[in-house]
Design a protein around this motif. Structure first.
Motif, PDB file in Angstrom:
ATOM      1  N   LYS A  48       0.829  -1.204   0.000  1.00 28.17           N
ATOM      2  CA  LYS A  48       0.000   0.000   0.000  1.00 28.17           C
ATOM      3  C   LYS A  48       0.861   1.251   0.000  1.00 28.17           C
ATOM      4  O   LYS A  48       0.437   2.308  -0.443  1.00 28.17           O
ATOM      5  CB  LYS A  48      -0.944   0.002   1.204  1.00 28.17           C
ATOM      6  N   GLU A  49       2.078   1.117   0.511  1.00 26.30           N
ATOM      7  CA  GLU A  49       2.991   2.262   0.644  1.00 26.30           C
ATOM      8  C   GLU A  49       4.081   2.200  -0.419  1.00 26.30           C
ATOM      9  O   GLU A  49       4.428   1.129  -0.913  1.00 26.30           O
ATOM     10  CB  GLU A  49       3.637   2.263   2.036  1.00 26.30           C
ATOM     11  N   LYS A  50       4.662   3.332  -0.722  1.00 30.23           N
ATOM     12  CA  LYS A  50       5.806   3.409  -1.635  1.00 30.23           C
ATOM     13  C   LYS A  50       7.028   2.826  -0.926  1.00 30.23           C
ATOM     14  O   LYS A  50       7.255   3.091   0.257  1.00 30.23           O
ATOM     15  CB  LYS A  50       6.061   4.866  -2.010  1.00 30.23           C
ATOM     16  N   LEU A  51       7.798   2.036  -1.656  1.00 27.57           N
ATOM     17  CA  LEU A  51       9.044   1.484  -1.140  1.00 27.57           C
ATOM     18  C   LEU A  51      10.196   2.029  -1.979  1.00 27.57           C
ATOM     19  O   LEU A  51      10.162   1.954  -3.212  1.00 27.57           O
ATOM     20  CB  LEU A  51       9.031  -0.044  -1.197  1.00 27.57           C
ATOM     21  N   GLN A  52      11.192   2.598  -1.324  1.00 25.07           N
ATOM     22  CA  GLN A  52      12.347   3.162  -2.024  1.00 25.07           C
ATOM     23  C   GLN A  52      13.341   2.096  -2.463  1.00 25.07           C
ATOM     24  O   GLN A  52      13.917   2.188  -3.536  1.00 25.07           O
ATOM     25  CB  GLN A  52      13.106   4.131  -1.104  1.00 25.07           C
ATOM     26  N   ASP A  53      13.548   1.086  -1.595  1.00 23.16           N
ATOM     27  CA  ASP A  53      14.661   0.161  -1.824  1.00 23.16           C
ATOM     28  C   ASP A  53      14.348  -1.198  -1.206  1.00 23.16           C
ATOM     29  O   ASP A  53      14.879  -1.543  -0.157  1.00 23.16           O
ATOM     30  CB  ASP A  53      15.935   0.758  -1.200  1.00 23.16           C
ATOM     31  N   LEU A  54      13.495  -1.977  -1.874  1.00 28.65           N
ATOM     32  CA  LEU A  54      13.108  -3.291  -1.366  1.00 28.65           C
ATOM     33  C   LEU A  54      14.241  -4.282  -1.593  1.00 28.65           C
ATOM     34  O   LEU A  54      14.770  -4.408  -2.697  1.00 28.65           O
ATOM     35  CB  LEU A  54      11.834  -3.776  -2.067  1.00 28.65           C
ATOM     36  N   ILE A  55      14.605  -4.977  -0.513  1.00 30.39           N
ATOM     37  CA  ILE A  55      15.697  -5.956  -0.536  1.00 30.39           C
ATOM     38  C   ILE A  55      15.203  -7.239   0.119  1.00 30.39           C
ATOM     39  O   ILE A  55      14.485  -7.199   1.122  1.00 30.39           O
ATOM     40  CB  ILE A  55      16.936  -5.425   0.214  1.00 30.39           C
ATOM     41  N   LEU A  56      15.586  -8.377  -0.455  1.00 34.77           N
ATOM     42  CA  LEU A  56      15.274  -9.678   0.128  1.00 34.77           C
ATOM     43  C   LEU A  56      16.589 -10.343   0.497  1.00 34.77           C
ATOM     44  O   LEU A  56      17.515 -10.400  -0.316  1.00 34.77           O
ATOM     45  CB  LEU A  56      14.509 -10.536  -0.879  1.00 34.77           C
ATOM     46  N   ILE A  57      16.675 -10.818   1.730  1.00 34.22           N
ATOM     47  CA  ILE A  57      17.839 -11.581   2.178  1.00 34.22           C
ATOM     48  C   ILE A  57      17.351 -12.982   2.505  1.00 34.22           C
ATOM     49  O   ILE A  57      16.366 -13.160   3.232  1.00 34.22           O
ATOM     50  CB  ILE A  57      18.512 -10.930   3.402  1.00 34.22           C
ATOM     51  N   GLN A  58      18.033 -13.961   1.933  1.00 33.58           N
ATOM     52  CA  GLN A  58      17.651 -15.359   2.141  1.00 33.58           C
ATOM     53  C   GLN A  58      18.834 -16.112   2.713  1.00 33.58           C
ATOM     54  O   GLN A  58      19.914 -16.128   2.123  1.00 33.58           O
ATOM     55  CB  GLN A  58      17.226 -15.983   0.809  1.00 33.58           C
ATOM     56  N   ASP A  59      18.616 -16.714   3.875  1.00 34.95           N
ATOM     57  CA  ASP A  59      19.623 -17.557   4.505  1.00 34.95           C
ATOM     58  C   ASP A  59      19.060 -18.965   4.633  1.00 34.95           C
ATOM     59  O   ASP A  59      17.900 -19.139   5.020  1.00 34.95           O
ATOM     60  CB  ASP A  59      19.992 -17.031   5.899  1.00 34.95           C
TER      61      ASP A  59
END
Length: 154
Positions: free
Chosen positions: A72-83
């Protein structure tokens, strides 16, 4: 010139968390497009969830994970970290950057992971029930979604 990160208040971070949702996740073979797992019948929550994959994913050359999400909100810098953890020991670490996301949108994020040669992969017997994948999604430095997935093989 490097773009300056916007400072987020706790209220803004909570609004982002409240408005962020994973709708669906699909795991498939990158070459054949054979689907190994589809979460359409399950709700992805911020808990630990158990899933059962077709063991062919272990011997495929590469697997693609498609995540359909809404915000619903603006995201500047979406990052996914997977361990990935096997018997509580970290065995893999990946960082995927999505970047900017428009507000009030539904998006699909495809990530392809190339497997090691089959002879270097751990067997399904070793992995099944002992492999936990921790997926964390961040807006800049703020954790907005976290799910742990325990993987079993059929």
């Amino acid at each position: 010139m490097q773009k300056k990160k916007r400072e987020l208040t706790q209220v803004e971070v909570q609004k982002i968390k409240d408005g962020f949702q994973i709708q669906k996740v699909i795991m498939k073979d990158s070459e054949t497009q054979q689907v190994y797992w589809d979460s359409s019948s399950e709700k992805i929550t911020q808990d630990i969830m158990d899933i059962t994959l077709d063991p062919k994913i272990i011997t495929s050359k590469a697997a693609t994970r498609s995540i359909q999400f809404s915000t619903k909100e603006k995201l500047q810098d979406l990052i996914l970290i997977q361990d990935a953890y096997l018997h509580d020991q970290k065995i893999e670490h990946f960082v995927f950057k999505f970047g900017f996301v428009m507000p009030e949108t539904v998006n699909t994020w495809d990530s392809t992971i190339v497997n090691r040669p089959p002879e270097q992969m751990l067997s399904k017997e070793i992995q099944s029930g002992n492999l936990i994948v921790d997926i964390q999604m961040f807006e800049q430095d703020h954790l907005i979604f976290n799910v742990k997935v325990r993987i079993f093989y059929s």
